[in-house]
Each structure stands twice: as C-alpha cells, then as structure tokens.
Design a protein around this motif. Structure first.
Motif, PDB file in Angstrom:
ATOM      1  N   TRP A  49       6.650   7.218 -12.551  1.00  0.00           N
ATOM      2  CA  TRP A  49       6.000   6.089 -11.907  1.00  0.00           C
ATOM      3  C   TRP A  49       5.423   5.122 -12.935  1.00  0.00           C
ATOM      4  O   TRP A  49       5.431   3.909 -12.746  1.00  0.00           O
ATOM      5  CB  TRP A  49       4.903   6.579 -10.967  1.00  0.00           C
ATOM      6  CG  TRP A  49       5.456   7.235  -9.740  1.00  0.00           C
ATOM      7  CD1 TRP A  49       5.479   8.567  -9.464  1.00  0.00           C
ATOM      8  CD2 TRP A  49       6.103   6.598  -8.621  1.00  0.00           C
ATOM      9  NE1 TRP A  49       6.093   8.799  -8.257  1.00  0.00           N
ATOM     10  CE2 TRP A  49       6.473   7.614  -7.717  1.00  0.00           C
ATOM     11  CE3 TRP A  49       6.379   5.271  -8.310  1.00  0.00           C
ATOM     12  CZ2 TRP A  49       7.116   7.332  -6.515  1.00  0.00           C
ATOM     13  CZ3 TRP A  49       7.013   5.001  -7.105  1.00  0.00           C
ATOM     14  CH2 TRP A  49       7.379   6.026  -6.225  1.00  0.00           C
ATOM     15  N   VAL A 133       8.950  -4.666   0.922  1.00  0.00           N
ATOM     16  CA  VAL A 133       7.572  -4.411   0.514  1.00  0.00           C
ATOM     17  C   VAL A 133       7.621  -3.501  -0.713  1.00  0.00           C
ATOM     18  O   VAL A 133       8.384  -2.534  -0.742  1.00  0.00           O
ATOM     19  CB  VAL A 133       6.763  -3.739   1.643  1.00  0.00           C
ATOM     20  CG1 VAL A 133       5.354  -3.382   1.164  1.00  0.00           C
ATOM     21  CG2 VAL A 133       6.687  -4.650   2.861  1.00  0.00           C
ATOM     22  N   THR A 134       6.850  -3.818  -1.715  1.00  0.00           N
ATOM     23  CA  THR A 134       6.871  -3.054  -2.962  1.00  0.00           C
ATOM     24  C   THR A 134       6.604  -1.576  -2.719  1.00  0.00           C
ATOM     25  O   THR A 134       5.695  -1.196  -1.975  1.00  0.00           O
ATOM     26  CB  THR A 134       5.810  -3.606  -3.939  1.00  0.00           C
ATOM     27  OG1 THR A 134       6.091  -4.980  -4.192  1.00  0.00           O
ATOM     28  CG2 THR A 134       5.832  -2.847  -5.256  1.00  0.00           C
ATOM     29  N   ILE A 135       7.412  -0.704  -3.357  1.00  0.00           N
ATOM     30  CA  ILE A 135       7.253   0.744  -3.245  1.00  0.00           C
ATOM     31  C   ILE A 135       6.399   1.242  -4.411  1.00  0.00           C
ATOM     32  O   ILE A 135       6.767   1.068  -5.574  1.00  0.00           O
ATOM     33  CB  ILE A 135       8.625   1.448  -3.246  1.00  0.00           C
ATOM     34  CG1 ILE A 135       9.439   1.024  -2.019  1.00  0.00           C
ATOM     35  CG2 ILE A 135       8.453   2.968  -3.271  1.00  0.00           C
ATOM     36  CD1 ILE A 135      10.842   1.593  -2.002  1.00  0.00           C
ATOM     37  N   ARG A 136       5.263   1.830  -4.102  1.00  0.00           N
ATOM     38  CA  ARG A 136       4.382   2.382  -5.123  1.00  0.00           C
ATOM     39  C   ARG A 136       4.194   3.890  -4.986  1.00  0.00           C
ATOM     40  O   ARG A 136       3.798   4.564  -5.935  1.00  0.00           O
ATOM     41  CB  ARG A 136       3.014   1.701  -5.080  1.00  0.00           C
ATOM     42  CG  ARG A 136       3.065   0.195  -5.380  1.00  0.00           C
ATOM     43  CD  ARG A 136       1.685  -0.433  -5.311  1.00  0.00           C
ATOM     44  NE  ARG A 136       1.731  -1.873  -5.527  1.00  0.00           N
ATOM     45  CZ  ARG A 136       1.664  -2.454  -6.714  1.00  0.00           C
ATOM     46  NH1 ARG A 136       1.534  -1.702  -7.799  1.00  0.00           N
ATOM     47  NH2 ARG A 136       1.721  -3.767  -6.828  1.00  0.00           N
ATOM     48  N   THR A 137       4.436   4.432  -3.802  1.00  0.00           N
ATOM     49  CA  THR A 137       4.253   5.864  -3.552  1.00  0.00           C
ATOM     50  C   THR A 137       5.446   6.396  -2.772  1.00  0.00           C
ATOM     51  O   THR A 137       6.276   5.632  -2.259  1.00  0.00           O
ATOM     52  CB  THR A 137       2.971   6.120  -2.743  1.00  0.00           C
ATOM     53  OG1 THR A 137       3.120   5.545  -1.428  1.00  0.00           O
ATOM     54  CG2 THR A 137       1.749   5.511  -3.429  1.00  0.00           C
ATOM     55  N   ARG A 139       5.269   7.793   0.068  1.00  0.00           N
ATOM     56  CA  ARG A 139       5.084   7.374   1.461  1.00  0.00           C
ATOM     57  C   ARG A 139       5.618   5.958   1.675  1.00  0.00           C
ATOM     58  O   ARG A 139       6.171   5.646   2.724  1.00  0.00           O
ATOM     59  CB  ARG A 139       3.609   7.452   1.824  1.00  0.00           C
ATOM     60  CG  ARG A 139       3.321   7.175   3.290  1.00  0.00           C
ATOM     61  CD  ARG A 139       1.886   7.479   3.630  1.00  0.00           C
ATOM     62  NE  ARG A 139       1.612   7.289   5.052  1.00  0.00           N
ATOM     63  CZ  ARG A 139       0.459   7.547   5.629  1.00  0.00           C
ATOM     64  NH1 ARG A 139      -0.537   8.031   4.891  1.00  0.00           N
ATOM     65  NH2 ARG A 139       0.278   7.340   6.917  1.00  0.00           N
ATOM     66  N   ASP A 140       5.426   5.097   0.668  1.00  0.00           N
ATOM     67  CA  ASP A 140       5.977   3.734   0.758  1.00  0.00           C
ATOM     68  C   ASP A 140       7.491   3.769   0.893  1.00  0.00           C
ATOM     69  O   ASP A 140       8.084   2.946   1.598  1.00  0.00           O
ATOM     70  CB  ASP A 140       5.594   2.925  -0.476  1.00  0.00           C
ATOM     71  CG  ASP A 140       4.117   2.587  -0.536  1.00  0.00           C
ATOM     72  OD1 ASP A 140       3.451   2.677   0.516  1.00  0.00           O
ATOM     73  OD2 ASP A 140       3.632   2.265  -1.631  1.00  0.00           O
ATOM     74  N   SER A 143       8.358   4.601   4.448  1.00  0.00           N
ATOM     75  CA  SER A 143       8.054   3.448   5.305  1.00  0.00           C
ATOM     76  C   SER A 143       9.100   2.345   5.136  1.00  0.00           C
ATOM     77  O   SER A 143       9.514   1.705   6.107  1.00  0.00           O
ATOM     78  CB  SER A 143       6.664   2.906   4.984  1.00  0.00           C
ATOM     79  OG  SER A 143       5.662   3.876   5.239  1.00  0.00           O
ATOM     80  N   THR A 144       9.537   2.123   3.886  1.00  0.00           N
ATOM     81  CA  THR A 144      10.552   1.108   3.632  1.00  0.00           C
ATOM     82  C   THR A 144      11.866   1.474   4.309  1.00  0.00           C
ATOM     83  O   THR A 144      12.528   0.623   4.915  1.00  0.00           O
ATOM     84  CB  THR A 144      10.764   0.938   2.123  1.00  0.00           C
ATOM     85  OG1 THR A 144       9.583   0.395   1.539  1.00  0.00           O
ATOM     86  CG2 THR A 144      11.938   0.015   1.822  1.00  0.00           C
ATOM     87  N   ARG A 147      11.584   0.764   8.025  1.00  0.00           N
ATOM     88  CA  ARG A 147      11.670  -0.665   8.324  1.00  0.00           C
ATOM     89  C   ARG A 147      13.111  -1.160   8.196  1.00  0.00           C
ATOM     90  O   ARG A 147      13.577  -1.989   8.980  1.00  0.00           O
ATOM     91  CB  ARG A 147      10.755  -1.454   7.380  1.00  0.00           C
ATOM     92  CG  ARG A 147       9.276  -1.221   7.607  1.00  0.00           C
ATOM     93  CD  ARG A 147       8.421  -1.969   6.600  1.00  0.00           C
ATOM     94  NE  ARG A 147       8.620  -3.398   6.697  1.00  0.00           N
ATOM     95  CZ  ARG A 147       9.244  -4.136   5.789  1.00  0.00           C
ATOM     96  NH1 ARG A 147       9.757  -3.564   4.691  1.00  0.00           N
ATOM     97  NH2 ARG A 147       9.374  -5.437   5.944  1.00  0.00           N
ATOM     98  N   GLY A 238      11.648  -2.459  -3.070  1.00  0.00           N
ATOM     99  CA  GLY A 238      11.798  -2.201  -1.649  1.00  0.00           C
ATOM    100  C   GLY A 238      13.057  -2.767  -1.047  1.00  0.00           C
ATOM    101  O   GLY A 238      13.101  -3.053   0.156  1.00  0.00           O
TER     102      GLY A 238
END
Length: 255
Positions: A49, A133-137, A139-140, A143-144, A147, A238
């Motif tokens: 990361w 949407v930017t992926i940082r985790t 979980r992101d 979610s991406t 969507r 994302g």
C-alpha cells in the motif's frame, strides 16, 4: 488537455496509449500525475500500500497531495507501474510561452472540466460514464466492484452477510443472477480462485465475475478464457479494466 502517453509492455512488447487520470485539488484545479514520457514501465509482481502512492503538486495553488500511482493493465495479463516525475523536479512552465495572460486552463495545460472517465468504445449507449472512486483499502476495492457491477446493469448487488471461510472459496458480492469475487491482495489471483468462483456460479445458476488488484496468474487467465469467466483488473484509481473476451463482451452488452 491531458496528453496521451505511449506505454510499452515489457512482457508482450505491445505498445498502448495511456491517458493519466486527473484528481480534484481542493482549489478546484484538476491534478494530473506527471508520467515520465519514454521511461520504461515496470511489471507489478508484488504490491504494498505504501508503494502504491505518489506525491503530486497542483500547478495552480502549489499544494502537494498523495494520489494513486499510475498503472495500466495490459491485455496479456501484466499490470504495469508507470514512473512519474518527482515533485522536486518541476514540470516545464507553459505560461512563459503564453505570457501568463490566458485563462488558468491554458497556463497550467490542464482542463478545468470535471474529471470523468469516458465511455469505452465497446460500451452500449445510453449508459453514462462510470465515475471511479480512489481505492485506499480492501473494503474500497469491494465497494468499487459493486458500483461497477451496478453500472454494468446488475441489480441488487450486495455483500453477503456470511462469507465461507478460506482464501479462495468466498463470494464477496451477490446480485440478481450474479456472484462476484474481489481480490484486494498483493498477489495475482490464483487458478483455484477462478475455478471456485466459476463452480459457485454453476451451483447457484448465476454469472461469475472476478476482480483483482494484482492481476491474475497466467494459468488462471487461460482457464477463465476457456470457461468464459469475465476478469477485471482494478488499479488504485478505481477504474476496472477488462481482461479477455468474456469481460469485453460483458462491458459491451452489460448484464
């Protein structure tokens, strides 16, 4: 306007056109990572990361922020990391050529229009553009993928309340006629993970779709191509990229 940068894949020697994404600075000016034109792209074999972020400076207000490292998914299955110009090395000042009298967009060489991702050429209208949407985790990443699947037309896409134990047996997303797996790890998705998802789809009479941040093992991609399982690679901006014919067909026709 953002310039298209030629990127050569060292694995298959294919050259691709890459348009760096833009990110919204708090001052309202889009910030584009300064990709080094002509610098060789590096295959990503291991992700961390901390190494997946760069520092970029806004040309309008001088603010420095961290944004995702530019990446490109090659159709051969290789995910490439694109080198960028360090912040300490200032970009050429275009305003000296125009005398600084033009509008902000001319002085910075950046468009003042809101950042968005244009429709793929194969996408069927009237589907609107997918806004990442930017992926940082991890979980992101899930979610991406959810969507993106809704954008493709799948209905009632949710994350199951119960996920079976095991590194490759779980389903991260379910929807109407859909099961999907999202691999946010730093290692390429394995053959077993692809086959387990496909078998889960057969057992539940649902279509399987796979997403991965680190790409896919060669045997996993070959197997997916043979069974018609759509594969997508996500970068930290994302933006899922299709890999293989099944993914291209899903992107073109939707759910």
């Amino acid at each position: 306007m953002t310039e298209n940068v030629p990127v050569r894949c060292p694995a298959c020697r294919r050259t691709h056109g890459y348009t760096p994404p833009s990110y919204p600075c708090p001052c309202g000016t889009p910030v584009v990572p300064p990709v080094l034109r002509g610098a060789p792209a590096e295959p990503i074999t291991h992700r961390t990361w901390t190494d997946a972020w760069i520092t970029a400076r806004c040309a309008a207000c001088g603010r420095q922020d961290q944004w995702p490292q530019p990446e490109l998914g090659c159709p051969c299955g290789t995910v490439l990391r694109l080198p960028v110009r360090p912040v300490a090395s200032p970009a050429p000042q275009r305003e000296t050529q125009g005398g600084g009298s033009g509008p902000t967009s001319s002085a910075t060489g950046l468009s003042t229009a809101p950042a968005h991702i244009p429709l793929p050429r194969t996408a069927a209208p009237p589907r609107p553009a997918f806004r990442p949407v930017t992926i940082r985790t991890a979980r992101d990443a899930v979610s991406t993928a959810a969507r993106y699947l809704r954008w493709l037309g799948f209905r009632d896409v949710v994350q199951p309340e119960e996920r079976p134990a095991g590194p490759v047996t779980g389903v991260d997303l379910r929807g109407h006629g859909l099961v999907a797996r999202v691999d946010p790890t730093t290692r390429p998705t394995s053959l077993r993970a692809v086959e387990c998802l496909w078998l889960t789809g057969l057992a539940t009479e649902a279509r399987g779709v796979a997403f991965s941040l680190a790409g896919y093992a060669p045997e996993a991609r070959a197997r997916a191509e043979g069974i018609g399982l759509p594969l997508f690679v996500m970068d930290l901006t994302g933006i899922p990229q299709p890999l293989g014919g099944a993914a291209d067909e899903l992107l073109a026709g939707g759910a």
